[in-house]
Scaffold this motif. Structure first.
Motif, short mmCIF file in Angstrom:
data_model
loop_
_atom_site.label_atom_id
_atom_site.label_comp_id
_atom_site.label_asym_id
_atom_site.label_seq_id
_atom_site.Cartn_x
_atom_site.Cartn_y
_atom_site.Cartn_z
N PHE A 126 -64.16 83.85 66.49
CA PHE A 126 -63.53 85.16 66.61
C PHE A 126 -62.09 85.09 67.11
O PHE A 126 -61.73 85.72 68.11
N PRO A 127 -61.26 84.29 66.41
CA PRO A 127 -59.86 84.24 66.79
C PRO A 127 -59.17 85.56 66.45
O PRO A 127 -59.70 86.36 65.67
N ASP A 128 -58.02 85.77 67.05
CA ASP A 128 -57.26 86.99 66.77
C ASP A 128 -57.01 87.08 65.27
O ASP A 128 -56.43 86.17 64.68
N HIS A 150 -69.02 86.49 59.58
CA HIS A 150 -69.11 85.35 58.68
C HIS A 150 -68.95 84.06 59.48
O HIS A 150 -68.00 83.93 60.27
N ASP A 151 -69.85 83.11 59.26
CA ASP A 151 -69.73 81.76 59.81
C ASP A 151 -69.33 80.82 58.68
O ASP A 151 -69.74 80.99 57.53
N LEU A 152 -68.54 79.81 59.04
CA LEU A 152 -68.14 78.79 58.08
C LEU A 152 -68.36 77.42 58.73
O LEU A 152 -67.91 77.18 59.85
N PRO A 183 -61.03 90.12 55.70
CA PRO A 183 -59.90 89.44 55.06
C PRO A 183 -59.60 88.07 55.67
O PRO A 183 -59.19 87.14 54.96
N TYR A 184 -59.80 87.94 56.98
CA TYR A 184 -59.57 86.64 57.61
C TYR A 184 -60.66 85.66 57.20
O TYR A 184 -60.40 84.47 57.00
N ALA A 185 -61.90 86.13 57.08
CA ALA A 185 -62.98 85.26 56.61
C ALA A 185 -62.65 84.71 55.22
O ALA A 185 -62.88 83.53 54.94
N GLU A 186 -62.13 85.56 54.36
CA GLU A 186 -61.76 85.12 53.02
C GLU A 186 -60.66 84.07 53.08
O GLU A 186 -60.69 83.07 52.35
N ALA A 220 -65.93 81.30 62.98
CA ALA A 220 -66.64 82.57 62.82
C ALA A 220 -65.67 83.71 63.04
O ALA A 220 -64.80 83.65 63.91
N THR A 221 -65.82 84.77 62.22
CA THR A 221 -64.98 85.94 62.36
C THR A 221 -65.72 87.16 61.82
O THR A 221 -66.58 87.04 60.95
#
Length: 239
Positions: A143-145, A230-232, A184-187, A179-180
């Motif tokens: 969960f970064p900015d 979303h986790d990556l 849009p950041y996950a993408e 994780a976020t």
């Protein structure tokens, strides 16, 4: 704030390194009495300032444990839970939030967690100047900015340049876990991680939420807003 030099420095790297766009903003906000006490007592033993002037001996610092770097730990509750669940892995937890640093040190002491060290400052300088190649067993960025405004996207941490650096510090087989809750950041994360030739996706696209990642306050806030988390999970390939 800590005039006796026992706590984290306000600007540990000082003028030793170039100015550039950063993915974070230093937050030396109000520290509670308990957090201040933990910082004064425990920082000399379990804390380190990212000054960029010397290489860290992770084997000595963590008594031979494999070490995972966590960038951005908030108040440290999830970090402490992961450390308790896996005492044989060291966690080098990096952040610039002074109350969170004190809170995590307090949690480590109260729960007898000897496998946590708290790093204060810029993770880029830590990676580039202070960690040896192939020295990390993993990277966690939870969960970064998201820097949601388009003009601020350049401040996001997960960028090709960042991955080009961090993968040189990952040992073969090291796990990169991001994780976020910001779609849009996950993408962007998925695109950038997939494009890094030294990493392989553990799944076809996003990963199911792994059991070892504790539920976090930031995750709850996102879910309350209707966001999807979303986790990556990507694995460092052999050289």
């Amino acid at each position: 704030m800590f005039p006796d030099g026992t706590g984290p420095a306000a600007d540990p790297a000082g003028s030793h390194h170039e100015r550039r766009i950063r993915s974070f903003q230093p937050r030396r906000s109000r520290v509670s009495p308990g957090q201040a006490d933990a910082l004064r007592r425990l920082w000399p033993q379990w804390g380190l300032d990212i000054d960029g002037l010397s290489r860290i001996d992770l084997d000595q610092l963590f008594e031979g444990r494999p070490v995972v770097l966590e960038i951005g730990f908030g108040m440290g509750e999830a970090t402490a839970q992961m450390a308790a669940a896996d005492p044989d892995t060291g966690i080098l937890a990096c952040d610039v939030h002074t109350p969170g640093q004190g809170n995590l040190l307090g949690l480590a002491e109260r729960n007898g967690l000897s496998n946590i060290r708290v790093a204060n400052g810029d993770a880029i300088i830590l990676l580039r100047e202070m960690l040896a190649p192939a020295s990390l067993a993993g990277l966690r960025v939870y969960f970064p900015d998201p820097w949601p405004k388009k003009r601020h996207h350049k401040r996001r941490l997960i960028q090709p340049e960042f991955l080009s650096l961090v993968t040189t510090r990952l040992a073969p087989g090291a796990l990169v876990h991001c994780a976020t809750d910001w779609e849009p950041y996950a993408e962007q994360m998925l695109e950038v991680l997939s494009a890094e030739p030294t990493l392989a996706n553990e799944y076809s696209g996003y990963a199911p939420r792994p059991d070892f990642r504790p539920f976090t306050k930031f995750e709850g806030q996102g879910l309350d807003k209707g966001h999807v988390v979303h986790d990556l999970l990507f694995r460092r390939l052999p050289a």
